[in-house]
Design an enzyme around this catalytic site. Structure first.
Site, PDB file in Angstrom:
ATOM      1  N   SER A 294      15.587  27.906 -33.891  1.00 39.66           N
ATOM      2  CA  SER A 294      14.572  28.032 -34.932  1.00 39.66           C
ATOM      3  C   SER A 294      13.802  29.349 -34.810  1.00 39.66           C
ATOM      4  O   SER A 294      14.347  30.417 -35.031  1.00 39.66           O
ATOM      5  CB  SER A 294      13.641  26.824 -34.879  1.00 39.66           C
ATOM      6  OG  SER A 294      12.822  26.740 -36.012  1.00 39.66           O
ATOM      7  N   ASP A 305      19.080  42.680 -36.281  1.00 38.09           N
ATOM      8  CA  ASP A 305      19.475  43.274 -37.560  1.00 38.09           C
ATOM      9  C   ASP A 305      18.784  44.603 -37.819  1.00 38.09           C
ATOM     10  O   ASP A 305      19.358  45.509 -38.433  1.00 38.09           O
ATOM     11  CB  ASP A 305      19.162  42.314 -38.707  1.00 38.09           C
ATOM     12  CG  ASP A 305      20.219  41.236 -38.866  1.00 38.09           C
ATOM     13  OD1 ASP A 305      21.165  41.200 -38.047  1.00 38.09           O
ATOM     14  OD2 ASP A 305      20.099  40.424 -39.808  1.00 38.09           O
ATOM     15  N   LYS A 319      19.601  26.414 -35.467  1.00 36.93           N
ATOM     16  CA  LYS A 319      18.684  25.570 -36.240  1.00 36.93           C
ATOM     17  C   LYS A 319      17.904  26.498 -37.150  1.00 36.93           C
ATOM     18  O   LYS A 319      16.904  27.087 -36.750  1.00 36.93           O
ATOM     19  CB  LYS A 319      17.767  24.785 -35.298  1.00 36.93           C
ATOM     20  CG  LYS A 319      17.099  23.563 -35.922  1.00 36.93           C
ATOM     21  CD  LYS A 319      15.845  23.938 -36.665  1.00 36.93           C
ATOM     22  CE  LYS A 319      15.128  22.703 -37.209  1.00 36.93           C
ATOM     23  NZ  LYS A 319      13.967  23.048 -38.039  1.00 36.93           N
TER      24      LYS A 319
END
Length: 402
Positions: A294, A305, A319
């Protein structure tokens, strides 16, 4: 419950259905398949009330119907009873009672995502992907996630026995003593005199403030000699999304941090970084493993990224959904999946997780905080060693502990 009371309960349900039909409209036309199912539900409810061999409890029947409806959606949508709803608020504040384990329901069992640092669950050695089959001898399959959580909570010092299924091991029982869980989400130290190490165990209301204090202390203690930072998110089960976004933002000067996409417009939004890098542009390594979930995956995915950090370890849990908490008056609340997380490059986290840039497998529990800073002894935590080597400019190949 008599027939009259049961009929009243059913009337309340049907009234709610009519209200929802008027609000959402879709599939609510007269004679539609959905409306027919509404009526079928009512007929079955009344037939059970009148003809079942034992006099049924109408409220329990409706609770079971609600539970089944939500469980048919996904593993994270659930009804939260008033007691569990109150306890959840305490967890987000960083203080609650119990054993300190984050888990999801999977296949009728409780699957451990992570044991929170320095809690009874962590001290007992519970590991990611452990399955809890029984609580004090009672089968978990007969419970909802929150019913199971209620059973694991209790007064400080009282025991609870969990029956554990672990891959590669015979089933075994472990008895834990419940404790008051006070979650300090961040710990820090200097490694090798020039590496700032920050361990984030979960994301609570105070995480961002703790992070800023930790980085300030690291800079002061290192006397300007820091070469970079290690952000350890291993076995971090997540927590408050706002704090995970804020932590990501702390290491970014610009660009997207996260996008959330749902079916309804109000459930979709994106988060962008504000100017200001807490690490002053120094190299960052993020450690993850199968217990990173999460919010931890939000941080790892954003920094990966945006080319701000090198991610080291093993694939994260996967998740990546948003659960909206809807308060239901005095009846508790509804935890409903309303959107999914996407990293800046558009990757969905749900069921896929974050793949590290450099795979380093750690067998057994990481022992990073046991590493002696004053000696050159070997480090048993190979993932931590890889992170240190990267910040020291060494070439790191995928490694596996002996």
């Amino acid at each position: 419950m008599n027939r009259r009371t049961g009929s009243y309960a059913l009337a309340c349900v049907l009234t709610a259905i009519v209200t929802l039909q008027s609000v959402y409209g879709a599939n609510a036309q007269s004679g539609s398949g959905v409306e027919k199912k509404y009526r079928l539900f009512g007929e079955i409810f009344l037939r059970i009330q009148s003809d079942f061999v034992d006099s049924p409890d109408g409220e329990k029947l409706l609770d079971a119907a609600i539970k089944g409806m939500l469980e048919s959606l996904d593993a994270n949508s659930t009804y939260i009873n008033p007691e569990a709803f109150h306890e959840m608020l305490f967890q987000n504040q960083g203080k609650y009672g119990g054993i300190g384990v984050d888990a999801v329901m999977e296949g009728g069992l409780i699957k451990v995502v992570a044991a929170v640092d320095e809690t009874p669950a962590a001290r007992a050695g519970l590991m990611p992907n452990d399955l809890i089959a029984r609580i004090d001898g009672d089968e978990v399959q007969a419970m909802s996630k929150f019913e199971a959580a209620d059973r694991m909570r209790g007064a400080t010092g009282t025991p609870v026995t969990l029956s554990i299924l672990r891959k590669g091991h015979n089933p075994f029982d472990v008895t834990l003593l419940r404790d008051e869980i006070r979650t300090q989400s961040i710990k820090w130290q200097i490694l090798d005199l020039d590496i700032g190490y920050v361990r984030i165990s979960t994301f609570t209301e105070g995480t961002q403030e703790e992070l800023e204090e930790a980085v300030f202390s690291l800079k002061k203690k290192a006397g300007g000699k820091l070469k970079g930072y290690i952000i350890d998110l291993r076995n971090n089960p997540g927590g408050l999304l706002t704090q995970a976004v804020s932590v990501s933002d702390s290491f970014l000067d610009f660009g997207e941090v996260l996008s959330i996409r749902g079916r309804r417009a109000e459930h979709s939004r994106s988060f962008s970084a504000r100017t200001g890098d807490l690490a002053d542009g120094m190299p960052v390594v993020v450690l993850i493993n199968g217990g990173s979930a999460s919010g931890a995956e939000v941080v790892a995915g954003a920094l990966q990224d945006q080319k701000r950090a090198t991610v080291v370890g093993t694939k994260s849990f996967g998740k990546g959904t948003v659960q909206s908490i809807i308060k239901l008056g005095e009846q508790g609340g509804l935890k409903l999946t309303t959107a999914r997380y996407y990293t800046p490059s558009g990757r969905s986290i749900e069921s896929k997780g974050i793949d590290p840039d450099i795979v380093v497998v750690q067998e057994g529990k990481p022992s990073s905080l046991d590493y002696s800073l004053q000696s050159n002894q070997s480090i048993t935590d190979v993932q931590l060693k890889a992170a240190i080597d990267i910040l020291h400019g060494k070439v790191v190949s995928p490694a596996k502990s002996e």
